[in-house]
Write a protein that holds these residues in place. Structure first.
Motif, short mmCIF file in Angstrom:
data_model
loop_
_atom_site.label_atom_id
_atom_site.label_comp_id
_atom_site.label_asym_id
_atom_site.label_seq_id
_atom_site.Cartn_x
_atom_site.Cartn_y
_atom_site.Cartn_z
N ILE A 13 37.75 -54.15 66.17
CA ILE A 13 37.73 -54.83 67.46
C ILE A 13 39.06 -55.57 67.58
N LEU A 14 39.71 -55.39 68.73
CA LEU A 14 41.05 -55.90 68.97
C LEU A 14 40.99 -57.02 69.99
N ALA A 15 41.65 -58.14 69.71
CA ALA A 15 41.74 -59.26 70.63
C ALA A 15 43.20 -59.47 71.00
N SER A 33 36.48 -67.82 58.48
CA SER A 33 35.14 -67.34 58.77
C SER A 33 34.68 -66.25 57.79
N GLY A 34 35.60 -65.76 56.96
CA GLY A 34 35.22 -64.80 55.93
C GLY A 34 35.71 -63.39 56.13
N PHE A 35 36.42 -63.11 57.21
CA PHE A 35 36.97 -61.77 57.43
C PHE A 35 38.16 -61.56 56.52
N PHE A 153 38.89 -55.10 61.32
CA PHE A 153 38.52 -53.72 61.01
C PHE A 153 37.05 -53.62 60.64
N SER A 154 36.48 -52.48 60.95
CA SER A 154 35.05 -52.26 60.72
C SER A 154 34.70 -52.07 59.23
N ASN A 155 35.69 -51.87 58.38
CA ASN A 155 35.39 -51.71 56.95
C ASN A 155 35.25 -53.06 56.23
N ASP A 156 35.33 -54.15 56.98
CA ASP A 156 35.13 -55.48 56.42
C ASP A 156 33.63 -55.69 56.15
N ALA A 157 33.32 -56.31 55.03
CA ALA A 157 31.92 -56.55 54.68
C ALA A 157 31.24 -57.46 55.69
N ARG A 158 31.97 -58.31 56.36
CA ARG A 158 31.41 -59.27 57.32
C ARG A 158 31.30 -58.68 58.72
N PHE A 159 31.82 -57.48 58.93
CA PHE A 159 31.88 -56.90 60.27
C PHE A 159 30.51 -56.46 60.77
N ASP A 160 30.17 -56.94 61.94
CA ASP A 160 29.02 -56.48 62.70
C ASP A 160 29.51 -56.44 64.15
#
Length: 186
Positions: A13-15, A33-35, A153-160
């Motif tokens: 997801i891009l901001a 936040s942990g990303f 990136f979506s491969n981050d453990a925190r990504f939802d």
């Protein structure tokens, strides 16, 4: 921007931000936040960005040291082997004299110390990569002129997908885009 369907595989997801300070604050907030799988894009280098991203790459200097040692060892060993395998006695000079070996040893040490980190950098950056999914985002070309982007990136453990979008909205970006996972064109 068109919203991809919920079943589409997401790359990240891009901001988009208007100011470099906002991007640096967003990166720090994301890290806090942990990303961990994130990247930032800017039209010019930002001095605070490597520290904000937590970038501590120490592989390249080690590759340079290993390349230099390997180059010096290769040059010295090849000359030593050549002198013993094909001995030529000239003017009483000993078969092994280290002084004339130093020039080639130094040159090959420098050559390998340069080639190893360049090759390592290309491999670590997964280059040459001719296509990146972020290039498909409509306004991403503005990263080279006047906009600042943060991608999680979506491969981050925190990504939802839903929670990450909500988190990015809280950072007050200009806009948010979902980056679809695409294959490299052939």
């Amino acid at each position: 921007m068109r919203e991809p369907s919920p079943d589409t595989e997401v790359f990240g997801i891009l901001a988009e931000f208007n100011k470099p300070e906002a991007l640096i604050a967003a990166v720090k907030a994301a890290r806090k936040s942990g990303f961990r799988a994130l990247d930032a894009y800017s039209p010019y280098p930002l001095e605070e960005m490597p520290e904000a991203l937590g970038f501590r790459e120490e592989t390249i200097p080690w590759l340079s040291l290993i390349g230099g040692i390997l180059g010096a060892g290769t040059a010295y060993g090849l000359q030593l082997w050549t002198n013993y395998a094909y001995p030529i006695e000239i003017g009483g000079r000993p078969i092994f004299a280290w002084q004339p070996f130093m020039l080639i040893t130094f040159e090959l040490a420098v050559l390998f110390a340069v080639l190893f980190p360049i090759t390592g950098m290309l491999l670590l950056n997964r280059l040459p990569r001719l296509h990146h999914p972020i290039f498909d985002v409509e306004d991403f070309h503005l990263a080279s002129s006047d906009k600042f982007f943060l991608v999680l990136f979506s491969n981050d453990a925190r990504f939802d997908r839903r929670r990450t979008s909500h988190f990015l909205e809280g950072l007050k970006p200009v806009r948010i885009a979902v980056v679809e996972h695409t294959e490299e064109p052939e």
